[in-house]
Design an enzyme around this catalytic site. Structure first.
Site, PDB file in Angstrom:
ATOM      1  N   SER A  24       0.854  -1.200   0.000  1.00 47.73           N
ATOM      2  CA  SER A  24       0.000   0.000   0.000  1.00 47.73           C
ATOM      3  C   SER A  24       0.884   1.241   0.000  1.00 47.73           C
ATOM      4  CB  SER A  24      -0.878   0.015   1.257  1.00 47.73           C
ATOM      5  OG  SER A  24      -1.569   1.242   1.367  1.00 47.73           O
TER       6      SER A  24
ATOM      7  N   TYR B 193      -2.354  -0.648  10.730  1.00 45.24           N
ATOM      8  CA  TYR B 193      -2.379  -1.137   9.342  1.00 45.24           C
ATOM      9  C   TYR B 193      -1.083  -0.807   8.591  1.00 45.24           C
ATOM     10  CZ  TYR B 193      -3.992  -1.182   4.394  1.00 45.24           C
ATOM     11  OH  TYR B 193      -4.133  -1.390   3.044  1.00 45.24           O
TER      12      TYR B 193
ATOM     13  N   LYS C 262       1.706  -3.087   6.071  1.00 43.14           N
ATOM     14  CA  LYS C 262       1.947  -2.866   4.642  1.00 43.14           C
ATOM     15  C   LYS C 262       3.422  -2.579   4.372  1.00 43.14           C
ATOM     16  CE  LYS C 262      -1.873  -4.070   3.301  1.00 43.14           C
ATOM     17  NZ  LYS C 262      -2.165  -4.980   2.193  1.00 43.14           N
TER      18      LYS C 262
HETATM   19  P1  NAP Z   1     -11.878  -5.709  -0.060  1.00 45.43           P
HETATM   20  O1  NAP Z   1     -12.724  -5.254  -1.194  1.00 45.43           O
HETATM   21  O2  NAP Z   1     -12.372  -5.547   1.328  1.00 45.43           O
HETATM   22  O3  NAP Z   1     -11.515  -7.246  -0.315  1.00 45.43           O
HETATM   23  C1  NAP Z   1     -10.787  -7.950   0.655  1.00 45.43           C
HETATM   24  C2  NAP Z   1     -10.597  -9.380   0.213  1.00 45.43           C
HETATM   25  O4  NAP Z   1      -9.775 -10.037   1.209  1.00 45.43           O
HETATM   26  C3  NAP Z   1     -11.866 -10.187   0.121  1.00 45.43           C
HETATM   27  O5  NAP Z   1     -11.746 -11.103  -0.938  1.00 45.43           O
HETATM   28  C4  NAP Z   1     -11.931 -10.943   1.450  1.00 45.43           C
HETATM   29  O6  NAP Z   1     -12.614 -12.200   1.389  1.00 45.43           O
HETATM   30  C5  NAP Z   1     -10.467 -11.181   1.700  1.00 45.43           C
HETATM   31  N1  NAP Z   1     -10.169 -11.353   3.119  1.00 45.43           N
HETATM   32  C6  NAP Z   1     -10.349 -10.445   4.114  1.00 45.43           C
HETATM   33  N2  NAP Z   1      -9.967 -10.990   5.299  1.00 45.43           N
HETATM   34  C7  NAP Z   1      -9.558 -12.257   5.025  1.00 45.43           C
HETATM   35  C8  NAP Z   1      -9.082 -13.324   5.819  1.00 45.43           C
HETATM   36  N3  NAP Z   1      -8.905 -13.235   7.134  1.00 45.43           N
HETATM   37  N4  NAP Z   1      -8.764 -14.491   5.205  1.00 45.43           N
HETATM   38  C9  NAP Z   1      -8.948 -14.618   3.884  1.00 45.43           C
HETATM   39  N5  NAP Z   1      -9.389 -13.646   3.080  1.00 45.43           N
HETATM   40  C10 NAP Z   1      -9.701 -12.479   3.652  1.00 45.43           C
HETATM   41  O7  NAP Z   1     -10.470  -4.963  -0.078  1.00 45.43           O
HETATM   42  P2  NAP Z   1      -9.546  -4.385  -1.272  1.00 45.43           P
HETATM   43  O8  NAP Z   1      -9.602  -2.918  -1.249  1.00 45.43           O
HETATM   44  O9  NAP Z   1      -9.807  -5.112  -2.531  1.00 45.43           O
HETATM   45  O10 NAP Z   1      -8.111  -4.758  -0.682  1.00 45.43           O
HETATM   46  C11 NAP Z   1      -7.286  -5.766  -1.224  1.00 45.43           C
HETATM   47  C12 NAP Z   1      -5.853  -5.503  -0.778  1.00 45.43           C
HETATM   48  O11 NAP Z   1      -5.427  -4.228  -1.287  1.00 45.43           O
HETATM   49  C13 NAP Z   1      -5.666  -5.435   0.736  1.00 45.43           C
HETATM   50  O12 NAP Z   1      -4.485  -6.108   1.095  1.00 45.43           O
HETATM   51  C14 NAP Z   1      -5.514  -3.962   1.009  1.00 45.43           C
HETATM   52  O13 NAP Z   1      -4.745  -3.690   2.159  1.00 45.43           O
HETATM   53  C15 NAP Z   1      -4.817  -3.493  -0.257  1.00 45.43           C
HETATM   54  N6  NAP Z   1      -4.971  -2.064  -0.500  1.00 45.43           N
HETATM   55  C16 NAP Z   1      -6.200  -1.530  -0.750  1.00 45.43           C
HETATM   56  C17 NAP Z   1      -6.315  -0.158  -0.971  1.00 45.43           C
HETATM   57  C18 NAP Z   1      -7.629   0.494  -1.249  1.00 45.43           C
HETATM   58  O14 NAP Z   1      -7.678   1.726  -1.233  1.00 45.43           O
HETATM   59  N7  NAP Z   1      -8.693  -0.241  -1.501  1.00 45.43           N
HETATM   60  C19 NAP Z   1      -5.175   0.641  -0.920  1.00 45.43           C
HETATM   61  C20 NAP Z   1      -3.953   0.069  -0.658  1.00 45.43           C
HETATM   62  C21 NAP Z   1      -3.851  -1.295  -0.459  1.00 45.43           C
HETATM   63  P3  NAP Z   1     -14.246 -12.282   1.644  1.00 45.43           P
HETATM   64  O15 NAP Z   1     -14.848 -11.568   0.465  1.00 45.43           O
HETATM   65  O16 NAP Z   1     -14.555 -13.727   1.679  1.00 45.43           O
HETATM   66  O17 NAP Z   1     -14.491 -11.553   2.928  1.00 45.43           O
END
Ligand code: NAP
Length: 270
Positions: A151, A164, A168
């Site tokens: 991130s 968090y 990261k």
């Molecule tokens: P999201 O829409 O909330 O999706 C999260 C995913 O992770 C879902 O598939 C969820 O599965 C899975 N997950 C959550 N907890 C879990 C666990 N304990 N075991 C297994 N699977 C789990 O989030 P996103 O924004 O796509 O984020 C994806 C990654 O990108 C994360 O690592 C996040 O830190 C990183 N990121 C995101 C952003 C942003 O702005 N969105 C920015 C920087 C980095 P279920 O659907 O089954 O719950």
């Protein structure tokens, strides 16, 4: 020739958000096998079943298996690799993407929130990276590409992300060290650092209009990542493009690198 022709790609956290977008993009770019991992309650099981049907319906070359489980538990990663190898005999690409960000004030944060965030984000990335790397090391031809979704928070702080941001930064460091440890096995490891991508993870945070507008204003491109303004069931392809690049042989001399994908948010000081 498709960028990911003949490649088997494993993605954690693939049911929603960035992981889902990566799954669709990998299939579109020719991946033949997808091992999709997710946490797995009833609602997200339906989502991943729908994703499998969508991908196999649209991309004839691609077959999908999905594996639920808590990524904070080492057994889940072993199961993901076992199921992937059972279905496709090898794994060429890992996108370690599963993560959580339960926003919380620092001084009152219960230890359980710190431990869970660290467990899912950092322990989970360690376990799946180690499990897939062992498979990549022993398969023939040997090797693969590991992509850790870190991130922008690896580089900067956040008032409600004190638990968090270290996870990261840890993922970035993990990719750097695994790049060094695994280069001799033809395994590359790189980190992608997304900026603000509109997904479920920050839905509540971005519901604050002033905060959302502030984040948009800070980007040089004048928008958040993903298909904003829809805030649910997105297919954010702003991260998927760089993921496909790092997964493909176009990036064959890249390892240990960090790719910031933030619409120009980080560099925008004033
Ligand atoms: P999201 O829409 O909330 O999706 C999260 C995913 O992770 C879902 O598939 C969820 O599965 C899975 N997950 C959550 N907890 C879990 C666990 N304990 N075991 C297994 N699977 C789990 O989030 P996103 O924004 O796509 O984020 C994806 C990654 O990108 C994360 O690592 C996040 O830190 C990183 N990121 C995101 C952003 C942003 O702005 N969105 C920015 C920087 C980095 P279920 O659907 O089954 O719950």
């Amino acid at each position: 020739m498709a960028l990911l022709a003949d490649k088997v790609v494993c993605i954690t956290g693939a049911s929603r958000g960035i992981g889902r977008g990566c799954a669709l993009a990998c299939a579109k770019h020719g991946a033949t096998g997808l091992v999709l991992h997710y946490f797995g309650d009833d609602a997200t099981t339906r989502e991943v079943e729908g994703l499998k049907a969508e991908i196999e319906g649209a991309f004839a070359q691609c077959r999908v298996v999905y594996v639920p489980g808590d990524i904070a538990m080492r057994e889940t990663s072993l199961k993901v690799v076992e199921e992937g190898v059972k279905a496709f005999s090898r794994i060429d690409v890992l996108v370690s993407n599963a993560g959580i960000c339960p926003f919380h004030e620092f001084l009152t944060m219960p230890p359980e929130i710190w431990e869970r965030t660290r467990g899912v984000n950092l322990d989970g990335t360690f376990f799946i990276t180690q499990a897939v790397a062992n498979q990549m090391q022993k398969q023939i031809p040997q090797g693969g590409s590991i992509i850790g979704i870190s991130s922008i928070s690896a580089l900067v702080g956040g008032e409600y992300q004190v638990h968090y941001t270290p996870t990261k930064a840890g993922i970035l460091s993990l990719m750097q060290s695994t790049a060094v440890a695994l280069g001799k096995y033809n395994i590359r490891a790189n980190a992608i650092l997304p900026g603000t991508i509109a997904t479920d993870i920050n839905k509540e945070d971005l519901a604050d209009i002033a905060k959302r507008e502030g984040m948009i204003k800070r980007t040089a491109l004048g928008r958040l990542g993903g298909n904003f303004p829809l805030l649910t069931h997105l297919q954010p392809d702003d991260i998927a493009g760089p993921v496909v690049f790092l997964a493909s042989d176009l990036s064959k001399y890249m390892t240990g690198s960090q790719v910031l994908v933030d619409g120009g948010l980080f560099v925008n000081l004033q």
